[in-house]
Scaffold this motif. Structure first.
Motif, short mmCIF file in Angstrom:
data_model
loop_
_atom_site.label_atom_id
_atom_site.label_comp_id
_atom_site.label_asym_id
_atom_site.label_seq_id
_atom_site.Cartn_x
_atom_site.Cartn_y
_atom_site.Cartn_z
N THR A 144 0.73 -1.16 -0.03
CA THR A 144 0.31 0.01 -0.35
C THR A 144 0.82 1.33 0.17
N PRO A 152 -1.85 5.28 -2.62
CA PRO A 152 -1.67 3.93 -2.31
C PRO A 152 -1.68 2.95 -3.04
N GLY A 153 -0.37 1.83 -2.74
CA GLY A 153 -0.09 0.83 -3.79
C GLY A 153 0.92 1.17 -4.56
N ARG A 378 -7.06 -4.28 0.17
CA ARG A 378 -5.97 -4.42 0.66
C ARG A 378 -5.67 -2.53 0.96
N ILE A 379 -5.53 -2.09 -0.78
CA ILE A 379 -5.59 -0.89 -0.60
C ILE A 379 -6.54 0.24 -0.79
N THR A 382 -6.92 0.82 2.44
CA THR A 382 -6.14 2.20 2.64
C THR A 382 -6.12 3.91 2.40
#
Length: 407
Positions: A144, A152-153, A378-379, A382
């Motif tokens: 991230t 992010p990512g 997850r990204i 975030t």
């Protein structure tokens, strides 16, 4: 392939965890390099004593050329075997550039940390050497990490994009060492890439917290420690000072809490455990072994008091052979061990790539980079969390950096 072992060029080798796992899988590390003097001393000492490779009639780092150098100063010519020409290509280039820029245990300055720039040199050397396969390893926070635009990512995507521009297809996954037989819950981002071969799937787990479908149960910290010799008294650290009583009262699986930080979606405060003040649950795999001389506290049956895990026990949690010759002070040994790639995971990934290499080249064109669904989720999380609490994190990060400069 029948006349030689497939060769590996190891960058950012550290104490050699990734190298040890790959040699267990059947690869040969032809050259290993790192900038850190204690880590290189460890590799030289290990090479000198001839540590047996488990399950093979060989010793680790046998004939490996060890180069103590800054990766920024290295070229493909430095890494090729002596006497070879520019046509020579390694079968595999591996490495995990320093993780501190992305780690939750650090300030997470990312590309703002000079160490975060070393990824570019890793990619440069891949372009110069043109290996058949690539392994890139790093902390989960890289998944991230924000790049130039602050998205992010972005860093992980840019690594895949740069490899794609070099003609490499890639796969990414987060692997937990406990799922591969380690007595440690250590989650890391692993990227594999190839230009001419079909990439294998990542190795299927062999262990599980809730075993089913023939998987074995996770290996517990207790089981690992009971398999080891009694620790040297010189390595044992007992609690002292004003926090000693609080540490002794901790229940397994708990620690001394940090101060809560109130956030919009956490009105009761966001808190965690102090990294240096946690008592391990012996009936689970350990928490992630860190690059610090303050590992978790334990109390084995028959012990009169709690104590910290020793550096030798942490090395065993990382999968290193007992004969591995760690050099430097105790603090430097903890750093080397905590920064290493977990050996069992390295072996599992290495076996998959070795199988793909032996199948031979199969041209399928370079595949566009794709992240797995769990990392995409997850990204997204975030991004959403940053919109809610990003201003508080920026304020805290600035404060942490000021404290770091002052110290």
């Amino acid at each position: 392939m029948s006349a030689r072992k497939p060769n590996v060029v190891s960058l950012f080798s550290g104490a050699g965890g990734l190298d040890a796992g790959l040699e267990r899988a059947g690869w040969h590390v032809s050259v290993a390099t790192d900038f850190a003097a204690p880590a290189m001393a460890t590799l030289r000492a290990t090479q000198a004593v001839g540590v047996p490779v488990r399950g093979r009639a060989a010793t680790h780092l046998d004939g490996t050329r060890l180069i103590e150098a800054d990766v920024q100063d290295l070229t493909a010519r430095d890494l090729r075997p002596k006497g070879s020409n520019s046509v020579w290509r390694p079968d595999l280039v591996v490495g995990g550039p320093p993780c501190q820029p992305w780690s939750s245990a650090g300030l997470q300055r990312g590309l703002g940390d000079p160490r975060g720039q070393l990824i570019a040199h890793y990619l440069r050397l891949i372009g110069e050497l043109r290996p058949k396969f690539v392994i890139f390893e790093n902390v989960r926070g890289l998944a991230t990490a924000r790049g130039a635009t602050g998205t992010p990512g972005e860093v992980l995507r840019s690594i895949q994009d740069d490899l794609y521009d070099l003609g490499y297809s890639s796969r990414v996954a987060t692997l937990n060492a406990a799922d591969y037989g380690a007595a440690q819950r250590r989650v890391r981002v692993i990227l594999i890439a190839s230009a001419e071969h079909v990439l294998p799937l990542f190795p299927a787990p062999t262990h599980s917290r809730h075993p089913e479908h023939g998987l074995a149960p996770w290996v517990t910290l207790r089981a690992l420690l009971e398999s080891l010799p009694e620790p040297d008294l010189d390595d044992v650290v007992r609690p002292t000072g004003k926090r000693a009583d609080a540490l002794r009262k901790l229940e397994p699986g708990t620690g001394i809490k940090t101060n809560g930080r109130v956030m919009a979606n956490r009105p009761s405060g966001q808190w965690g455990y102090r990294q240096d003040a946690f008592r391990a649950d012996l009936d689970l795999p350990s928490r992630t072994v860190r690059a610090a001389s303050t590992p978790d506290w334990i109390r084995m049956e028959g012990d009169s008091d709690i104590r910290r895990l020793t550096w030798r026990e942490c090395a065993a949690l990382q999968g290193f052979p007992a004969q591995w010759q760690f050099a430097g002070t105790a603090s430097q040994r903890f750093v080397q061990i905590g920064n290493a790639v977990q050996v069992d995971v390295a072996e599992a990934v290495g076996r998959g790539l070795l199988g793909a290499l032996r199948k031979g080249e199969v041209s399928e064109g370079t595949l566009a980079p794709v992240l797995p669904a769990d990392l995409e989720e997850r990204i997204r999380y975030t991004i959403a969390e940053h919109k809610t609490n990003g201003h508080l994190r920026r304020r805290t990060t600035a404060s942490d950096q000021s404290k770091a400069v002052a110290s």
